[in-house]
Write an enzyme that holds these catalytic residues in place. Structure first.
Site, PDB file in Angstrom:
ATOM      1  N   GLY A 136       0.823  -1.208   0.054  1.00 41.53           N
ATOM      2  CA  GLY A 136       0.013   0.052   0.088  1.00 41.53           C
ATOM      3  C   GLY A 136       0.910   1.175   0.048  1.00 41.53           C
ATOM      4  O   GLY A 136       0.339   2.161   0.466  1.00 41.53           O
ATOM      5  N   ALA A 137       2.202   1.081  -0.508  1.00 40.43           N
ATOM      6  CA  ALA A 137       2.934   2.318  -0.214  1.00 40.43           C
ATOM      7  C   ALA A 137       3.305   2.893  -1.769  1.00 40.43           C
ATOM      8  O   ALA A 137       3.927   4.047  -1.706  1.00 40.43           O
ATOM      9  CB  ALA A 137       4.379   1.993   0.302  1.00 40.43           C
ATOM     10  N   GLY A 138       2.567   2.848  -2.701  1.00 36.15           N
ATOM     11  CA  GLY A 138       2.534   3.439  -3.796  1.00 36.15           C
ATOM     12  C   GLY A 138       3.705   2.766  -4.728  1.00 36.15           C
ATOM     13  O   GLY A 138       3.812   3.439  -5.882  1.00 36.15           O
ATOM     14  N   LEU A 139       4.272   1.566  -4.438  1.00 36.24           N
ATOM     15  CA  LEU A 139       5.162   1.171  -5.279  1.00 36.24           C
ATOM     16  C   LEU A 139       4.693  -0.164  -5.957  1.00 36.24           C
ATOM     17  O   LEU A 139       5.516  -1.149  -6.554  1.00 36.24           O
ATOM     18  CB  LEU A 139       6.443   0.678  -4.634  1.00 36.24           C
ATOM     19  CG  LEU A 139       7.318   1.756  -3.961  1.00 36.24           C
ATOM     20  CD1 LEU A 139       8.210   1.291  -3.147  1.00 36.24           C
ATOM     21  CD2 LEU A 139       7.489   2.950  -5.004  1.00 36.24           C
ATOM     22  N   GLY A 140       3.417  -0.345  -5.898  1.00 38.29           N
ATOM     23  CA  GLY A 140       2.845  -1.339  -6.866  1.00 38.29           C
ATOM     24  C   GLY A 140       3.039  -2.906  -6.214  1.00 38.29           C
ATOM     25  O   GLY A 140       2.946  -4.038  -7.152  1.00 38.29           O
ATOM     26  N   SER A 141       2.804  -2.969  -5.038  1.00 40.02           N
ATOM     27  CA  SER A 141       3.152  -4.225  -4.149  1.00 40.02           C
ATOM     28  C   SER A 141       1.873  -5.054  -4.724  1.00 40.02           C
ATOM     29  O   SER A 141       2.024  -6.492  -5.044  1.00 40.02           O
ATOM     30  CB  SER A 141       3.002  -4.033  -2.799  1.00 40.02           C
ATOM     31  OG  SER A 141       2.049  -3.593  -2.398  1.00 40.02           O
TER      32      SER A 141
ATOM     33  N   ALA B 215      -0.107  -5.214  -7.561  1.00 37.95           N
ATOM     34  CA  ALA B 215      -0.070  -5.720  -8.979  1.00 37.95           C
ATOM     35  C   ALA B 215       1.148  -6.733  -8.984  1.00 37.95           C
ATOM     36  O   ALA B 215       1.115  -7.897  -9.564  1.00 37.95           O
ATOM     37  CB  ALA B 215       0.251  -4.365  -9.675  1.00 37.95           C
ATOM     38  N   ALA B 216       2.280  -6.663  -8.273  1.00 31.47           N
ATOM     39  CA  ALA B 216       3.186  -7.359  -8.199  1.00 31.47           C
ATOM     40  C   ALA B 216       2.854  -8.870  -7.858  1.00 31.47           C
ATOM     41  O   ALA B 216       3.325  -9.736  -8.384  1.00 31.47           O
ATOM     42  CB  ALA B 216       4.657  -6.971  -7.816  1.00 31.47           C
TER      43      ALA B 216
ATOM     44  N   ASP C 181      -0.639  -0.306 -13.410  1.00 32.46           N
ATOM     45  CA  ASP C 181       0.126  -1.169 -12.676  1.00 32.46           C
ATOM     46  C   ASP C 181       0.430  -2.433 -12.893  1.00 32.46           C
ATOM     47  O   ASP C 181       1.484  -2.968 -12.855  1.00 32.46           O
ATOM     48  CB  ASP C 181      -0.454  -1.244 -11.047  1.00 32.46           C
ATOM     49  CG  ASP C 181      -0.353   0.074 -10.489  1.00 32.46           C
ATOM     50  OD1 ASP C 181      -0.487   1.198 -11.080  1.00 32.46           O
ATOM     51  OD2 ASP C 181      -0.624  -0.005  -9.052  1.00 32.46           O
TER      52      ASP C 181
HETATM   53  C1  MEV Z   1      -2.751   2.860  -7.824  1.00 31.16           C
HETATM   54  O1  MEV Z   1      -1.288   2.185  -7.799  1.00 31.16           O
HETATM   55  C2  MEV Z   1      -2.672   3.729  -8.916  1.00 31.16           C
HETATM   56  C3  MEV Z   1      -3.960   4.417  -9.316  1.00 31.16           C
HETATM   57  O2  MEV Z   1      -3.907   5.186 -10.399  1.00 31.16           O
HETATM   58  C4  MEV Z   1      -5.289   3.566  -9.412  1.00 31.16           C
HETATM   59  C5  MEV Z   1      -5.099   2.672 -10.720  1.00 31.16           C
HETATM   60  O3  MEV Z   1      -4.481   3.078 -11.693  1.00 31.16           O
HETATM   61  O4  MEV Z   1      -5.661   1.575 -10.602  1.00 31.16           O
HETATM   62  C6  MEV Z   1      -4.269   5.421  -8.172  1.00 31.16           C
END
Ligand code: MEV
Length: 334
Positions: free
Chosen positions: A113-118, A120-121, A163
């Site tokens: 949940g820190a914005g690094l795409g955990s 999705a990975a 992501d």
């Molecule tokens: C989240 O990592 C990225 C967002 O743009 C959501 C998405 O693209 O699904 C906030």
């Protein structure tokens, strides 16, 4: 037994706006999630997860998940379990084995949940490993499409392909609705990442932007302006103009801030990097807490962030041109 791994990512430009059809440019980074999958008797799943900043959890379930007892917000845990369930459902579907049971172990170098795409990975690596374990080999694009379906469901229909596509194919990519492509010529991007130790709830943050966009025309215009920043960023990227990229990252952060997805802690990290003469800095991913990404060829931003109160971790991140791949099993390797 099959082990697959997939990279995390930072957004050079375009998070949130990409959900509404604007383009985005995420870049895979050399921090990966590894998922080990072994088929087991019966239809149950046994999932072990460590290093997800969840303090480690093990949960055994069949169908509906029991929430594991860990010290993070329930919605984050629900989401994590939802992603794993979704990946398994996709693998069962791809292999036409609706009753396959699995033992799954997840290790991730990417904070949750820190914005690094955990997420999705984990989903991308999980689908790859589980399908291979059942004898089916998907292309990275097929894995990306299935992983997107999982994110779409877990995020209540509010997800883009950015992501999951980036994690599946690696490198820098451009995503605009379902048009997803690799960007071939990319200059060396000197990413510095600062992490505030926190996390944002992607579903909630995306819902907040959606509500603002519906309420105010100027919020809808802000989302469109992010699209303009991304298009300018693409030109700067193909010119290899790092100074312009940095300026546009600053602009992108300002627009995200206006949409309410930044946080004081993120703004402080962004300003620490800028004051240390980074070329630019912005939050990355859904926001609310987590990581910022700065562009800096010098040691300045890294050193400044190290001494910034509230910055838990700082690291340089190289672009990872390797998308999802098998690390052992499934393709004949040891
Ligand atoms: C989240 O990592 C990225 C967002 O743009 C959501 C998405 O693209 O699904 C906030």
């Amino acid at each position: 037994m099959v082990v697959s791994s997939a990279p995390g990512k930072v957004y050079l430009f375009g998070e949130h706006a990409v959900v509404y059809g604007e383009p985005a440019v995420p870049c895979a980074i050399e921090r990966r999630a590894r998922v080990r999958v072994e088929e087991r008797d019966g239809d149950a799943l046994r999932v072990h997860a460590e290093d997800l900043t969840l303090d480690g959890f093990t949960v055994e379930y069949s169908g509906v998940a029991d929430a594991p007892d860990v010290d993070v917000s329930e919605s984050l845990v629900e989401a994590a379990v939802g992603y794993i369930d979704g990946a398994v459902a996709q693998a069962r579907d791809a292999a036409d084995r609706p009753d396959a049971g699995f033992e799954i172990t997840i290790e991730s170098e990417i904070p949750l949940g820190a914005g690094l795409g955990s997420s999705a990975a984990v989903v991308v690596a999980g689908i790859d490993a589980a399908t291979r374990e059942l004898g089916v080999e998907l292309t990275p694009r097929e894995v990306a499409e299935r992983a997107y379906q999982v994110e779409y469901e877990v995020q209540d229909g509010q997800a883009s392909r950015a992501d999951t596509f980036c994690s599946a194919v690696g490198g820098a990519v451009r995503v605009e609705r379902d048009d997803c492509r690799a960007i071939e010529e990319v200059p060396n991007l000197p990413f510095v990442i600062g992490y505030d130790g926190g996390a944002g709830d992607t579903g909630e943050l995306v819902a907040g932007v959606r509500a603002l966009r519906e309420e105010y025309d100027f919020a809808a215009a802000t989302v469109e302006s992010i699209g303009d920043v991304v298009r300018a960023g693409e030109r700067a990227l193909s010119d290899g103009d790092l100074e312009e990229l940095g300026r546009l990252m600053d602009f992108n952060h300002g627009l995200l801030e206006a949409l309410g997805v930044s946080a004081r802690s993120l703004d402080e990290l962004v300003w620490a990097a800028r004051e240390a003469d980074a070329l630019g800095a912005k939050l990355t991913g859904a926001g609310g807490g987590g990581c910022i990404v700065a562009l800096d060829e010098t040691e300045g931003a890294e050193t400044a962030l190290k001494y910034t109160p509230g910055c838990e971790e700082v690291f340089r991140a190289e672009l990872d041109t390797d998308g999802v791949h098998t690390e052992s099993g499934g393709d004949g390797t040891q």
